[in-house]
Design a protein around this motif. Structure first.
Motif, short mmCIF file in Angstrom:
data_model
loop_
_atom_site.label_atom_id
_atom_site.label_comp_id
_atom_site.label_asym_id
_atom_site.label_seq_id
_atom_site.Cartn_x
_atom_site.Cartn_y
_atom_site.Cartn_z
N TYR A 199 0.83 -1.20 0.00
CA TYR A 199 0.00 0.00 0.00
C TYR A 199 0.86 1.25 0.00
N LEU A 200 1.90 1.28 0.82
CA LEU A 200 2.77 2.45 0.92
C LEU A 200 3.58 2.67 -0.34
N ALA A 201 3.85 1.60 -1.06
CA ALA A 201 4.69 1.71 -2.26
C ALA A 201 3.90 2.02 -3.52
N ARG A 202 2.58 1.96 -3.45
CA ARG A 202 1.79 1.97 -4.67
C ARG A 202 1.82 3.29 -5.42
N ASP A 203 1.91 4.44 -4.71
CA ASP A 203 1.76 5.74 -5.35
C ASP A 203 3.03 6.28 -5.99
N ARG A 204 4.18 5.77 -5.54
CA ARG A 204 5.44 6.32 -6.02
C ARG A 204 6.36 5.20 -6.48
N PRO A 205 6.10 4.65 -7.66
CA PRO A 205 6.97 3.59 -8.17
C PRO A 205 8.39 4.09 -8.34
N ALA A 206 9.34 3.16 -8.20
CA ALA A 206 10.75 3.54 -8.34
C ALA A 206 11.05 4.04 -9.74
N VAL A 207 11.92 5.02 -9.84
CA VAL A 207 12.35 5.53 -11.13
C VAL A 207 13.31 4.54 -11.77
N PRO A 208 13.04 4.08 -13.01
CA PRO A 208 13.95 3.12 -13.64
C PRO A 208 15.37 3.66 -13.72
N GLY A 209 16.32 2.79 -13.54
CA GLY A 209 17.72 3.19 -13.58
C GLY A 209 18.56 2.17 -12.87
N PRO A 210 19.85 2.37 -12.83
CA PRO A 210 20.72 1.41 -12.17
C PRO A 210 20.42 1.34 -10.68
N VAL A 211 20.35 0.13 -10.14
CA VAL A 211 20.07 -0.08 -8.73
C VAL A 211 21.39 -0.21 -7.99
N ARG A 212 21.57 0.60 -6.96
CA ARG A 212 22.81 0.55 -6.20
C ARG A 212 22.71 -0.49 -5.11
N PRO A 213 23.84 -0.96 -4.61
CA PRO A 213 23.82 -1.94 -3.54
C PRO A 213 23.05 -1.45 -2.34
N THR A 214 22.46 -2.35 -1.66
CA THR A 214 21.79 -2.07 -0.41
C THR A 214 21.50 -3.38 0.25
N ALA A 215 20.88 -3.36 1.31
CA ALA A 215 20.31 -4.56 1.77
C ALA A 215 20.24 -4.95 3.17
N LEU A 216 20.23 -5.71 3.62
CA LEU A 216 19.73 -6.75 4.40
C LEU A 216 19.77 -7.02 5.87
#
Length: 211
Positions: free
Chosen positions: A190-207
């Protein structure tokens, strides 16, 4: 020691979730990833040395390395500006292993609540694989919210309960934990629905960690 490590995993997952949401810069999150990753590698090593030849104790400590290596990998990658594909594919391995540990929690350790927690981590690391390994940038915001919302109930809360003697496990508690996890994943969607991620290279993150 497992519970102490799990407490700080809740912190690093929260920060990594905020990193996926663009709130925390990757280089800023790297330091905490390195600290918690080191903790999650030192802890199981000490536990295994102390376990002697006890296979159950060794098995219980073994899962911590999955998360320790993840956080170290993320910390180094963020500082060095490495591409995230390696983290993503390692996350697929972690997700598969988490399913095995979930089964062991249900049918060998008699800890169904932690079985549910392992399943939640399997889902989370699967999302890391999709975003970082396969470059599914459209899932980045959803994954960030799932990470933020699951970080405390799957890590910080059970850690505090265990450290204070309040941890309970059983069928009823496991059902409640599973229902809560489903609701939190739904809230993330629900929280993610209004602002989809902008396409582009995904940087490391995580876990994760685990117990």
């Amino acid at each position: 020691m497992n519970d102490v490590g799990l407490l700080y995993v809740g912190a690093v997952l929260l920060v990594n979730g905020l990193m996926l949401l663009g709130t925390v810069p990757a280089r800023s999150a790297a330091v905490l990833n390195l600290l918690v990753g080191a903790l999650q590698c030192v802890t199981p090593t000490v536990l295994i040395i102390q376990a002697g030849a006890d296979p159950d104790a060794i098995l219980g400590a073994s899962g911590l390395y999955l998360f320790g290596f993840t956080y170290l990998y993320v910390g180094v990658a963020n500082l060095a500006g490495l591409e995230p594909a390696g983290i993503g594919w390692f996350s697929l391995f972690v997700a598969g292993a988490a399913l095995v540990y979930a089964g062991l929690s249900f049918w060998r350790s008699g800890d169904p609540v932690f079985g549910v927690i392992w399943l939640a981590w399997a889902l989370l690391w699967t999302l890391f694989f999709l975003v970082l390994g396969l470059g599914r940038a459209g899932l980045t915001r959803f994954t960030g919210w799932v990470t933020v919302l699951l970080s405390q109930p799957t890590c910080t809360l059970p850690a505090f309960l265990a450290l204070t003697g309040g941890y309970r496990t059983g069928a009823a508690e496991a059902l409640a934990a599973a229902a809560a996890a489903v609701l939190l994943v739904g809230a993330a969607a629900y929280l993610a629905r209004d602002r989809p991620a902008v396409p582009g290279p995904v940087r490391p993150t995580a876990l994760v960690k685990e117990n």
